[in-house]
Design a protein around this motif. Structure first.
Motif, mmCIF file in Angstrom:
data_model
loop_
_atom_site.group_PDB
_atom_site.id
_atom_site.type_symbol
_atom_site.label_atom_id
_atom_site.label_comp_id
_atom_site.label_asym_id
_atom_site.label_seq_id
_atom_site.Cartn_x
_atom_site.Cartn_y
_atom_site.Cartn_z
ATOM 1 N N TYR A 146 2.525 1.770 -3.291
ATOM 2 C CA TYR A 146 1.560 2.526 -4.062
ATOM 3 C C TYR A 146 1.299 3.796 -4.097
ATOM 4 O O TYR A 146 1.259 4.717 -5.098
ATOM 5 C CB TYR A 146 0.082 1.507 -4.072
ATOM 6 C CG TYR A 146 -0.996 2.185 -4.787
ATOM 7 C CD1 TYR A 146 -1.400 1.738 -6.031
ATOM 8 C CD2 TYR A 146 -1.845 2.972 -4.363
ATOM 9 C CE1 TYR A 146 -2.482 2.222 -6.882
ATOM 10 C CE2 TYR A 146 -2.779 3.805 -5.006
ATOM 11 C CZ TYR A 146 -3.041 3.002 -6.221
ATOM 12 O OH TYR A 146 -4.103 3.659 -7.097
ATOM 13 N N LEU A 175 5.856 0.976 -8.332
ATOM 14 C CA LEU A 175 4.787 0.542 -8.641
ATOM 15 C C LEU A 175 4.861 -1.076 -9.054
ATOM 16 O O LEU A 175 3.910 -1.858 -8.831
ATOM 17 C CB LEU A 175 3.775 1.437 -9.659
ATOM 18 C CG LEU A 175 3.617 2.538 -9.314
ATOM 19 C CD1 LEU A 175 3.084 3.451 -10.447
ATOM 20 C CD2 LEU A 175 2.278 2.591 -8.230
ATOM 21 N N GLN A 204 0.798 -1.146 -0.118
ATOM 22 C CA GLN A 204 -0.095 0.100 0.048
ATOM 23 C C GLN A 204 0.813 1.246 0.281
ATOM 24 O O GLN A 204 0.483 2.170 -0.609
ATOM 25 C CB GLN A 204 -0.747 -0.039 1.231
ATOM 26 C CG GLN A 204 -2.004 1.173 1.232
ATOM 27 C CD GLN A 204 -3.175 1.100 2.267
ATOM 28 O OE1 GLN A 204 -2.778 0.184 3.214
ATOM 29 N NE2 GLN A 204 -4.068 1.726 2.232
ATOM 30 N N ALA A 212 4.974 -2.959 -5.785
ATOM 31 C CA ALA A 212 3.536 -3.061 -5.416
ATOM 32 C C ALA A 212 2.966 -4.022 -6.102
ATOM 33 O O ALA A 212 2.094 -4.772 -5.415
ATOM 34 C CB ALA A 212 2.938 -1.693 -5.301
ATOM 35 N N HIS A 213 2.987 -4.059 -7.325
ATOM 36 C CA HIS A 213 2.351 -5.125 -8.156
ATOM 37 C C HIS A 213 2.590 -6.564 -8.040
ATOM 38 O O HIS A 213 1.665 -7.244 -7.917
ATOM 39 C CB HIS A 213 2.333 -4.686 -9.550
ATOM 40 C CG HIS A 213 1.961 -5.718 -10.365
ATOM 41 N ND1 HIS A 213 2.303 -6.532 -11.366
ATOM 42 C CD2 HIS A 213 0.479 -5.969 -10.667
ATOM 43 C CE1 HIS A 213 1.614 -7.449 -12.020
ATOM 44 N NE2 HIS A 213 0.508 -7.270 -11.537
ATOM 45 N N TRP A 224 -6.485 -4.305 -5.995
ATOM 46 C CA TRP A 224 -5.372 -3.393 -5.915
ATOM 47 C C TRP A 224 -4.262 -3.960 -6.822
ATOM 48 O O TRP A 224 -3.570 -2.830 -7.457
ATOM 49 C CB TRP A 224 -4.891 -3.479 -4.691
ATOM 50 C CG TRP A 224 -5.620 -2.507 -3.407
ATOM 51 C CD1 TRP A 224 -6.871 -2.828 -2.782
ATOM 52 C CD2 TRP A 224 -5.576 -1.101 -3.390
ATOM 53 N NE1 TRP A 224 -7.561 -1.765 -2.292
ATOM 54 C CE2 TRP A 224 -6.656 -0.653 -2.611
ATOM 55 C CE3 TRP A 224 -4.853 -0.316 -4.125
ATOM 56 C CZ2 TRP A 224 -6.827 0.569 -2.421
ATOM 57 C CZ3 TRP A 224 -4.946 1.341 -3.659
ATOM 58 C CH2 TRP A 224 -5.951 1.507 -2.768
ATOM 59 N N THR A 248 -2.896 -0.795 -9.172
ATOM 60 C CA THR A 248 -1.658 -0.579 -9.478
ATOM 61 C C THR A 248 -1.147 -0.808 -10.859
ATOM 62 O O THR A 248 -0.220 0.077 -11.330
ATOM 63 C CB THR A 248 -0.719 -1.774 -8.530
ATOM 64 O OG1 THR A 248 -1.275 -1.766 -7.272
ATOM 65 C CG2 THR A 248 0.846 -1.479 -8.474
ATOM 66 N N ARG A 264 -1.967 2.643 -12.479
ATOM 67 C CA ARG A 264 -1.080 3.733 -12.016
ATOM 68 C C ARG A 264 0.444 3.454 -12.899
ATOM 69 O O ARG A 264 1.067 4.394 -13.350
ATOM 70 C CB ARG A 264 -0.865 3.874 -10.731
ATOM 71 C CG ARG A 264 -2.187 3.976 -9.677
ATOM 72 C CD ARG A 264 -2.662 5.418 -10.111
ATOM 73 N NE ARG A 264 -3.706 5.628 -9.336
ATOM 74 C CZ ARG A 264 -4.454 6.840 -9.140
ATOM 75 N NH1 ARG A 264 -4.148 7.954 -10.283
ATOM 76 N NH2 ARG A 264 -5.494 7.051 -8.488
ATOM 77 N N TYR A 309 0.963 -7.172 -4.343
ATOM 78 C CA TYR A 309 -0.350 -7.584 -4.617
ATOM 79 C C TYR A 309 -0.853 -8.728 -5.268
ATOM 80 O O TYR A 309 -1.785 -9.624 -4.706
ATOM 81 C CB TYR A 309 -1.110 -6.448 -5.508
ATOM 82 C CG TYR A 309 -1.441 -5.214 -4.304
ATOM 83 C CD1 TYR A 309 -1.910 -5.345 -3.026
ATOM 84 C CD2 TYR A 309 -1.044 -3.834 -4.868
ATOM 85 C CE1 TYR A 309 -2.138 -3.970 -2.212
ATOM 86 C CE2 TYR A 309 -1.065 -2.776 -4.177
ATOM 87 C CZ TYR A 309 -1.829 -2.880 -3.046
ATOM 88 O OH TYR A 309 -1.866 -1.711 -1.927
#
Length: 984
Positions: free
Chosen positions: A854, A869, A851, A872-873, A884, A888, A891, A876
């Motif tokens: 992100y 990112l 989170q 983060a991907h 999410w 991501t 973004r 997730y």
């Protein structure tokens, strides 16, 4: 009998009394397309008479022939000639399918066509009956009807085939009536009751069949049932046609009421002086149904097993399944298929195992011995069984034991040596017979159910409304009995459309009422099985249906029943054995749809409402702490909102994050179903349901739940308001706002969360205050209202210091960074977001790290955001958090665009869009379409790009988020005139 196996017959044989087939020297022939088969059928049914080309065209296509109809017809004729005369030399004239003037004729021996054989046997039976030889008439009619192997001309198109199908079906029913009449004349009233029940169900308005059924029941000593047939028939005729029963049926009713002595079968005349004649071989099988559909593989397997009755031991085969699944129909169909393998005869009995008075094996043996020619039966069971085995020792017979209660009932009826075969049906698995082969009969496949429905209703009506027809058979749970009843109701109501019936069956509360016709009813059939359950089993059957989940795990079953898992398993397995419950995976149980409706109806009629509420509360007491356990391993040390419900169970142990995620995926349907069950209950159940959802939403945000749960939470919130229950209001509207936020309904979420916060006490710090203020701040930030968002995030920040943890601190720092970014404080925002990431790495919490990464990726620009990112991907993905993951990727696509990596941006945006559509997340779809549209423009695909941008603009405008404005600017740059968005 199998027509193609008739001994000493012509080498070329044709079948029309079922699927159209042909055999040459015992080898099946490939007859080509349905249209080609239709040509063959027309020629066969003209019995060698010429048929003109125009008549053939009309028979196949009616008044709408294709442009090349005659050419197509000639092709079919040429192909058929090659098939039926494969040895004919080239250029040699055809000998069978010949050209005659302007048409064709098919000249084959009469006995080569099953219909011709049927007509001959029927005529001989009529002559035998006229001369008083009723036994011969019965045998001939039985042979004639055995030629039917399904619905005549199955699958053959064209108006001629449609008309002939009706004619042949009527001929079959008339012959069945004649057979039943003769059977009554020779004292086989008990043997034909089952067959007459089937025939009257298929043809509910045919009064002669009802009249014969009344007489058969009366002669069996079942006077009340005989009179009940009249009552049901009269009601049906008045409701459907507005007429009273005809003279024959009314006279039979009057004669039974008066106990007319002439109704009793007269005694058999004394034997002739020349001595007794040997009794005919028993042929007691009920008639095969004309519209048998599906189960091809099972029919083949059963036939193979039964025909192998030549080894050291008698072959015993058992069919088990729920009431109405078609066990008897299947067994009779298979028995007719193999009857030629048992030349010494076939015995049949309905053992009434599902009823209150099962047949006594002593009585059944007496009837069997009588059929085998014994005039004086021994008294005891043992003596009758010994004599029965002796008589069958040197015979090859098939014994069909229908509707058995248990293994004990059929054990005395099994022959002692090989050569014979036993086929038994039962609702329970007859596992107590050594060497028996057990087959489970399941509901039909959707295609098989649709074929059965079409066979009864008519293919044209179904073809006109295929979607409605599929809805009907689905509402029937693909159960053959239910499909037959529904189809028969529709067939007897020509003014109804298929859609009319589908609408009536769509109401689950009335579905069982709709599935009844005359003396046939799904509810009655299920009730027979329910009536055999013990008190504890019946209670379990009812309580497990309180939760309308696709299946129920053993732990949940134990909670509902208030027993330990061992006892729950014993009860559930007993229901499985009785075919009142299904178990396809060990430890998981499910209902057939119609059985669930029956169980729910029993809950309404005889259930204890208090017991039902306690059962659901026990299940919630298991599930709430289990979801808490899942949350604690997925996001350790992350505080959860305080409960309204005092739970006593520790919940299920979920030792790892992977185990917790697996459990949430597996039991997702169960969690929603228990919430639905609790929502209609009293306040204690509603509070527990809200507690469960608040835990669930914190770790498993899934927008697809919205349509089911939002109306429920709105209703619970209204109930809490009526009671002025502040704690209940606060938690219900927090759950509602959380779900609305997940489903991209940001305006609704803001309204709900404000209502929740209004009922909380800000000066009494709680995790609920923290979570509500934080979520409200995030939503206001998304809506580009940072000045309004900041106070709520600051309130959450202050509350976290009192009740929260370092995890909450890091999350809030990241959220505040987004607000700072909205306020133009770019450097401050980057610094705050970076601090959040660092704190998350120190916490060892992967969900928190994902989170905060992100948030940092959003406040950064271009290539600087990409690595954050991407990380983060990946996080997730590993956490299986698709919502999410989709955000991501969207973004990331924007960051890749800013970095000039247009192809990679298009790929990421496409993946995001697919996830957004799968998860039904509007905001994710908007972000993905915006990035994908811009990427496609850069890749010189302006039409696709503009379409994506317009879709994104429409979504953002509907959601009321600020991203709509830059997308509109980008669209305008693609037009010569300024872009004017459509009115909302």
């Amino acid at each position: 009998m199998e027509f193609r196996e008739t001994p000493q017959g012509p080498a070329l044989r044709f079948q029309v009394l079922g699927p159209v087939q042909a055999w040459l020297d015992g080898r099946p022939l490939s007859l080509g397309s349905p249209q080609q088969q239709a040509v063959l059928t027309t020629l066969l049914l003209h019995s060698g008479r010429p048929v003109t080309t125009q008549d053939l065209v009309d028979s196949l296509w009616g008044d709408r022939p294709p442009a090349q109809a005659v050419a197509a017809l000639r092709t079919y004729i040429s192909r058929l000639r090659s098939v039926i005369e494969p040895r004919r030399e080239v250029r040699r004239p055809a000998e069978l399918l010949v050209s005659v003037a302007d048409g064709y004729a098919l000249r084959v021996p009469g006995e080569a066509l099953d219909l011709t054989v049927f007509e001959r046997l029927s005529s001989e039976a009529s002559a035998a009956r006229t001369t008083g030889d009723k036994h011969e008439a019965h045998q001939l009619l039985t042979q004639a009807l055995a030629l039917f192997s399904g619905r005549p001309l199955t699958g053959i198109p064209g108006p001629y085939a449609d008309a002939q199908r009706l004619r042949l079906g009527e001929r079959q029913v008339a012959a069945s009536e004649e057979l039943c009449t003769v059977a009554l004349d020779i004292g086989l009233h008990a043997e034909i009751v089952g067959e007459l029940n089937t025939l009257t169900a298929e043809h509910p308005l045919r009064e002669r069949l009802r009249e014969l059924l009344m007489l058969a029941l009366y002669r069996c000593g079942r006077q009340a049932e005989a009179l009940g047939v009249y009552t049901d028939t009269r009601k049906l005729l008045i409701e459907e046609l507005g007429v009273e029963p005809g003279a024959g049926l009314s006279a039979m009713h009057t004669r039974i009421l008066a106990a007319d002595p002439d109704l009793v079968l007269p005694a058999t005349p004394a034997a002739r002086e020349e001595g007794p004649t040997a009794p005919p071989a028993p042929a007691q099988l009920p008639a095969d149904v004309s519209d048998f559909s599906g189960r091809t593989e099972l029919v083949g397997d059963l036939s193979t097993v039964l025909m192998s009755a030549t080894g050291q031991a008698v072959v015993v085969t058992s069919l088990a399944g729920i009431g109405g699944v078609g066990k008897t129909t299947l067994a009779v169909h298979v028995a007719h298929r193999v009857r030629a393998e048992f030349p010494d005869g076939q015995l049949y009995v309905d053992l009434r195992g599902a009823g209150a008075s099962p047949a006594d094996p002593v009585v059944v043996l007496g009837d069997f011995l009588h059929a085998l020619g014994v005039t004086e039966n021994p008294d005891s069971l043992e003596q009758r069984a010994a004599l029965y085995r002796s008589l069958l020792a040197n015979r090859r017979m098939l014994i069909l034991l229908d509707n058995a209660r248990d293994a004990e009932q059929i054990r005395p009826l099994i022959p002692g040596v090989s050569g014979c075969a036993v086929l038994a049906t039962s609702r329970s698995r007859l596992a107590g017979i050594p060497g028996a082969q057990l087959f489970d009969v399941e509901e039909l496949t959707p295609d098989e159910a649709l074929a059965l429905f079409s066979a009864i209703v008519g293919e044209q009506r179904v073809a006109a409304e295929p979607e409605a027809a599929m809805k009907v058979v689905a509402a029937c749970g693909f159960l053959p009995l239910a499909v037959r009843i529904a189809a028969a109701r529709l067939a007897s109501r020509p003014r109804w459309s298929v859609s009319d019936l589908a609408r009536r069956l769509a109401d689950q509360r009335r579905r069982l009422d709709e599935l009844q016709l005359g003396n046939l009813a799904v509810e009655t059939t299920i009730g027979l099985g329910y009536g055999q359950l013990s008190t504890d089993e019946a209670r379990a059957f009812r309580l497990l249906a309180l939760i309308d989940s696709p299946d129920i795990p053993l732990a949940a079953a134990a909670a509902l029943l208030g027993v330990d898992e061992y006892t729950a398993e014993d009860l559930a397995e007993a229901l499985v054995e009785a075919n009142m419950l299904e178990c396809f995976t060990p430890g998981r149980y499910r209902y057939h749809d119609l059985l669930r409706l029956y169980a729910q109806r029993q809950n309404e009629r005889i259930g204890d409402a208090g017991e039902q509420e306690r059962a659901v509360l026990r299940l919630l007491d298991l599930l709430i702490p289990t979801v808490r356990n899942a949350a604690q391993v997925i996001e350790p040390d992350d505080p959860l909102p305080e409960l309204l419900t005092a739970v006593t169970s520790p919940g299920l142990d979920l030792p790892t994050s992977q185990a917790a995620q697996d459990w949430l995926r597996t039991e997702g349907a169960l969690l929603l179903s228990v919430v639905e069950a609790a929502a209609s209950g009293p306040g204690a159940l509603q509070r527990a349901a809200v507690d469960l959802l608040n835990y669930l939403f914190s770790i498993d945000p899934d927008p697809t739940r919205g349509p089911r749960l939002i109306p429920i939470l709105e209703a619970i919130g209204e109930d809490a308001q009526r009671l002025d229950d502040s704690a209940g209001i606060a938690r219900a509207y927090f759950a509602l706002g959380s779900l609305q936020n997940i489903t991209s309904n940001f305006q609704g979420a803001e309204h709900s969360l404000r209502r929740s916060l209004d009922r909380q006490t800000p000066d009494e710090p709680s995790v609920l205050v923290l979570a509500t203020a934080n979520t409200l701040g995030v939503i206001l930030s998304v809506g580009n209202r940072p000045a309004e968002a900041l106070p709520f995030l600051e309130q959450a920040h202050a509350t976290n210091r009192a009740v929260g943890t370092a995890i909450g601190e890091a999350r809030l720092v990241g959220n505040i960074a987004r607000v700072q970014h909205r306020l133009g404080m770019i450097e401050t925002a980057i610094k705050s977001a970076s601090e959040g990431v660092e704190a998350a790495r120190q916490s060892n919490s992967d969900p928190l790290l994902a989170q905060t990464l992100y948030q940092l990726g959003v406040v950064l620009t271009g290539s600087e955001a990409v690595p954050h990112l991407r990380e983060a991907h990946q996080l997730y993905q590993s956490q299986r958090n698709p919502l999410w993951e989709g955000y991501t990727l969207a973004r990331l696509a924007s960051a890749l665009l800013a970095a000039g990596q247009h192809a990679d941006a298009a790929e990421a945006a496409g993946e995001s869009l697919a996830i957004g559509q799968e998860m039904d997340s509007a905001y994710c779809q908007g972000l993905a379409n915006a990035a994908l549209g811009e990427a496609l423009l850069a890749l010189a695909q302006p039409a696709r790009g503009l379409a994506c941008l317009q879709e994104a603009h429409a979504i953002f405008t509907r959601l009321g988020v600020p991203e709509a404005s830059p997308v509109a600017d980008l669209i305008s740059r693609q037009h010569t005139e300024p872009f004017s968005p459509p009115a909302p």
